[in-house]
Design a protein around this motif. Structure first.
Motif, PDB file in Angstrom:
ATOM      1  N   ILE A 186     -17.522  -0.365  -7.523  1.00  0.00           N
ATOM      2  CA  ILE A 186     -17.474  -0.027  -6.099  1.00  0.00           C
ATOM      3  C   ILE A 186     -18.578  -0.800  -5.392  1.00  0.00           C
ATOM      4  O   ILE A 186     -19.749  -0.728  -5.797  1.00  0.00           O
ATOM      5  N   GLY A 187     -18.233  -1.527  -4.367  1.00  0.00           N
ATOM      6  CA  GLY A 187     -19.214  -2.263  -3.579  1.00  0.00           C
ATOM      7  C   GLY A 187     -19.789  -1.418  -2.454  1.00  0.00           C
ATOM      8  O   GLY A 187     -19.098  -0.565  -1.889  1.00  0.00           O
ATOM      9  N   THR A 188     -21.074  -1.635  -2.139  1.00  0.00           N
ATOM     10  CA  THR A 188     -21.696  -0.996  -0.981  1.00  0.00           C
ATOM     11  C   THR A 188     -22.507  -2.049  -0.221  1.00  0.00           C
ATOM     12  O   THR A 188     -22.988  -3.013  -0.808  1.00  0.00           O
ATOM     13  N   GLY A 189     -22.633  -1.832   1.074  1.00  0.00           N
ATOM     14  CA  GLY A 189     -23.395  -2.779   1.881  1.00  0.00           C
ATOM     15  C   GLY A 189     -23.191  -2.533   3.354  1.00  0.00           C
ATOM     16  O   GLY A 189     -22.279  -1.807   3.756  1.00  0.00           O
ATOM     17  N   PRO A 190     -24.033  -3.145   4.207  1.00  0.00           N
ATOM     18  CA  PRO A 190     -23.921  -2.938   5.652  1.00  0.00           C
ATOM     19  C   PRO A 190     -22.664  -3.558   6.252  1.00  0.00           C
ATOM     20  O   PRO A 190     -22.279  -3.215   7.369  1.00  0.00           O
ATOM     21  N   GLY A 191     -22.012  -4.438   5.500  1.00  0.00           N
ATOM     22  CA  GLY A 191     -20.810  -5.086   6.019  1.00  0.00           C
ATOM     23  C   GLY A 191     -19.539  -4.274   5.872  1.00  0.00           C
ATOM     24  O   GLY A 191     -18.498  -4.635   6.435  1.00  0.00           O
ATOM     25  N   TYR A 192     -19.595  -3.175   5.132  1.00  0.00           N
ATOM     26  CA  TYR A 192     -18.419  -2.310   4.989  1.00  0.00           C
ATOM     27  C   TYR A 192     -18.337  -1.330   6.149  1.00  0.00           C
ATOM     28  O   TYR A 192     -19.344  -0.742   6.557  1.00  0.00           O
ATOM     29  N   ARG A 193     -17.131  -1.108   6.637  1.00  0.00           N
ATOM     30  CA  ARG A 193     -16.949  -0.165   7.743  1.00  0.00           C
ATOM     31  C   ARG A 193     -16.653   1.255   7.265  1.00  0.00           C
ATOM     32  O   ARG A 193     -16.943   2.227   7.956  1.00  0.00           O
ATOM     33  N   MET A 228     -25.337   7.407  -1.780  1.00  0.00           N
ATOM     34  CA  MET A 228     -26.290   6.308  -1.924  1.00  0.00           C
ATOM     35  C   MET A 228     -26.179   5.350  -0.748  1.00  0.00           C
ATOM     36  O   MET A 228     -27.187   4.906  -0.192  1.00  0.00           O
ATOM     37  N   ALA A 229     -24.939   5.036  -0.373  1.00  0.00           N
ATOM     38  CA  ALA A 229     -24.724   4.104   0.729  1.00  0.00           C
ATOM     39  C   ALA A 229     -25.167   4.709   2.058  1.00  0.00           C
ATOM     40  O   ALA A 229     -25.812   4.043   2.878  1.00  0.00           O
ATOM     41  N   ALA A 230     -24.838   5.989   2.264  1.00  0.00           N
ATOM     42  CA  ALA A 230     -25.176   6.651   3.525  1.00  0.00           C
ATOM     43  C   ALA A 230     -26.683   6.696   3.746  1.00  0.00           C
ATOM     44  O   ALA A 230     -27.162   6.587   4.882  1.00  0.00           O
ATOM     45  N   GLU A 231     -27.445   6.850   2.674  1.00  0.00           N
ATOM     46  CA  GLU A 231     -28.909   6.896   2.801  1.00  0.00           C
ATOM     47  C   GLU A 231     -29.480   5.574   3.317  1.00  0.00           C
ATOM     48  O   GLU A 231     -30.575   5.550   3.884  1.00  0.00           O
ATOM     49  N   LYS A 232     -28.731   4.477   3.128  1.00  0.00           N
ATOM     50  CA  LYS A 232     -29.156   3.175   3.641  1.00  0.00           C
ATOM     51  C   LYS A 232     -28.476   2.826   4.963  1.00  0.00           C
ATOM     52  O   LYS A 232     -28.735   1.761   5.534  1.00  0.00           O
ATOM     53  N   GLY A 233     -27.577   3.697   5.412  1.00  0.00           N
ATOM     54  CA  GLY A 233     -26.804   3.388   6.601  1.00  0.00           C
ATOM     55  C   GLY A 233     -25.699   2.372   6.332  1.00  0.00           C
ATOM     56  O   GLY A 233     -25.246   1.685   7.248  1.00  0.00           O
ATOM     57  N   TRP A 234     -25.273   2.274   5.077  1.00  0.00           N
ATOM     58  CA  TRP A 234     -24.260   1.303   4.665  1.00  0.00           C
ATOM     59  C   TRP A 234     -22.884   1.964   4.563  1.00  0.00           C
ATOM     60  O   TRP A 234     -22.750   3.184   4.600  1.00  0.00           O
ATOM     61  N   PRO A 264     -18.322  -8.127   1.089  1.00  0.00           N
ATOM     62  CA  PRO A 264     -19.398  -7.529   1.912  1.00  0.00           C
ATOM     63  C   PRO A 264     -20.480  -6.840   1.088  1.00  0.00           C
ATOM     64  O   PRO A 264     -21.452  -6.347   1.661  1.00  0.00           O
ATOM     65  N   ALA A 265     -20.330  -6.781  -0.224  1.00  0.00           N
ATOM     66  CA  ALA A 265     -21.222  -5.952  -1.042  1.00  0.00           C
ATOM     67  C   ALA A 265     -22.612  -6.565  -1.193  1.00  0.00           C
ATOM     68  O   ALA A 265     -22.752  -7.746  -1.507  1.00  0.00           O
ATOM     69  N   GLU A 266     -23.632  -5.749  -0.971  1.00  0.00           N
ATOM     70  CA  GLU A 266     -24.999  -6.120  -1.338  1.00  0.00           C
ATOM     71  C   GLU A 266     -25.382  -5.506  -2.673  1.00  0.00           C
ATOM     72  O   GLU A 266     -26.234  -6.031  -3.387  1.00  0.00           O
ATOM     73  N   LYS A 267     -24.742  -4.388  -3.000  1.00  0.00           N
ATOM     74  CA  LYS A 267     -24.905  -3.770  -4.307  1.00  0.00           C
ATOM     75  C   LYS A 267     -23.527  -3.397  -4.852  1.00  0.00           C
ATOM     76  O   LYS A 267     -22.602  -3.132  -4.075  1.00  0.00           O
ATOM     77  N   ALA A 268     -23.426  -3.401  -6.169  1.00  0.00           N
ATOM     78  CA  ALA A 268     -22.186  -3.021  -6.829  1.00  0.00           C
ATOM     79  C   ALA A 268     -22.497  -1.932  -7.845  1.00  0.00           C
ATOM     80  O   ALA A 268     -23.406  -2.089  -8.673  1.00  0.00           O
ATOM     81  N   VAL A 269     -21.763  -0.831  -7.766  1.00  0.00           N
ATOM     82  CA  VAL A 269     -21.934   0.267  -8.713  1.00  0.00           C
ATOM     83  C   VAL A 269     -20.826   0.165  -9.758  1.00  0.00           C
ATOM     84  O   VAL A 269     -19.643   0.183  -9.427  1.00  0.00           O
ATOM     85  N   ILE A 270     -21.221   0.033 -11.009  1.00  0.00           N
ATOM     86  CA  ILE A 270     -20.281  -0.004 -12.119  1.00  0.00           C
ATOM     87  C   ILE A 270     -20.382   1.323 -12.857  1.00  0.00           C
ATOM     88  O   ILE A 270     -21.454   1.698 -13.329  1.00  0.00           O
TER      89      ILE A 270
END
Length: 237
Positions: free
Chosen positions: A203-210, A146-152, A90-96
């Protein structure tokens, strides 16, 4: 991006918690003295630093490798994860990210080992691992924000050597991609980070994560039953 942690929240008594949990016995006076001494000395030795890079996720190749793009450097990379790459689908961005407690505290452990002060060495090790855990928590909270600021939402923190099919060799990849050198890290021939009290994660982030909190992969780890530091014990969200 760099992160630093100047203060830790635990007390010296907290170094004894896992010992009591494991044995059911109260620590003796020698242990109490060593834990307090290690804590007081360790405070002055810590150099808690983290570094992270945020990559765009462009897709998954062969169901095992992540295709990454770093916009700031116009650079494309491929990162092998293995069969558990499904956690990053589901990740649109990945934080390493990489975290370290610094070299001085490891040097103190080595000094006390050479002097056969094994109890003090043990509690300095325990102290450093707990401190690193708080730095790792800061990194996770940073990703969550970071994710919350995008609603992810966010995925779990995935570490090489602790995820089925992703061996510790992957740590060399994260070291390079995350910029480990900028916080003084090195990788040895066995793909372990130096100084020793250090770690790496993706760590993955994106709108597809719950989930809105970064979880752990402790349920995947082969050391789950013996590890005293798994997040179900000390860093549960």
């Amino acid at each position: 991006m760099l992160l630093t942690l100047d203060r830790i929240t635990f007390k010296w008594e907290d170094l004894l918690v896992n010992m009591k949990r494991g044995t059911g016995r109260n620590p003796g006076p020698q242990m109490l003295d060593a834990a307090e001494r290690a804590y007081k000395e360790g405070i002055g030795l810590l150099d808690l630093k983290a570094v992270y890079e945020v990559f765009d996720v462009e897709g998954i190749e062969d169901k095992k490798s992540l295709k990454l793009f770093l916009p700031s450097e116009d650079r494309r990379e491929k990162l092998y994860i293995g069969p558990r790459i499904s956690y990053l689908e589901p990740a649109e961005k990945a934080v390493i990210g990489l975290c370290t407690a610094g070299p001085a505290i490891v040097e103190a452990m080595e000094k006390y080992s050479a002097e056969e002060e094994y109890l003090l060495m043990y509690y300095i090790d325990t102290f450093a691992v707990k401190a690193l855990g708080e730095l790792s928590e800061l990194l996770r909270r940073t990703v969550e924000k970071m994710a919350a600021e995008k609603g992810w939402g966010v995925g779990p923190s995935m570490q090489p050597g602790s995820v089925t099919g992703w061996e510790v060799t992957g740590q060399s990849d994260l070291y390079r991609l995350g910029g480990g050198r900028t916080i003084g890290l090195r990788v040895n021939g066995s793909h372990f980070l130096l100084p020793r009290i250090s770690n790496s994660t993706i760590i993955g982030t994106g709108p597809g994560y719950r989930d809105i909190k970064v979880g752990s992969m402790c349920h995947e780890c082969v050391r789950q039953e013996t590890c005293l530091w798994r997040r179900e014990n000390v860093h549960e969200h």
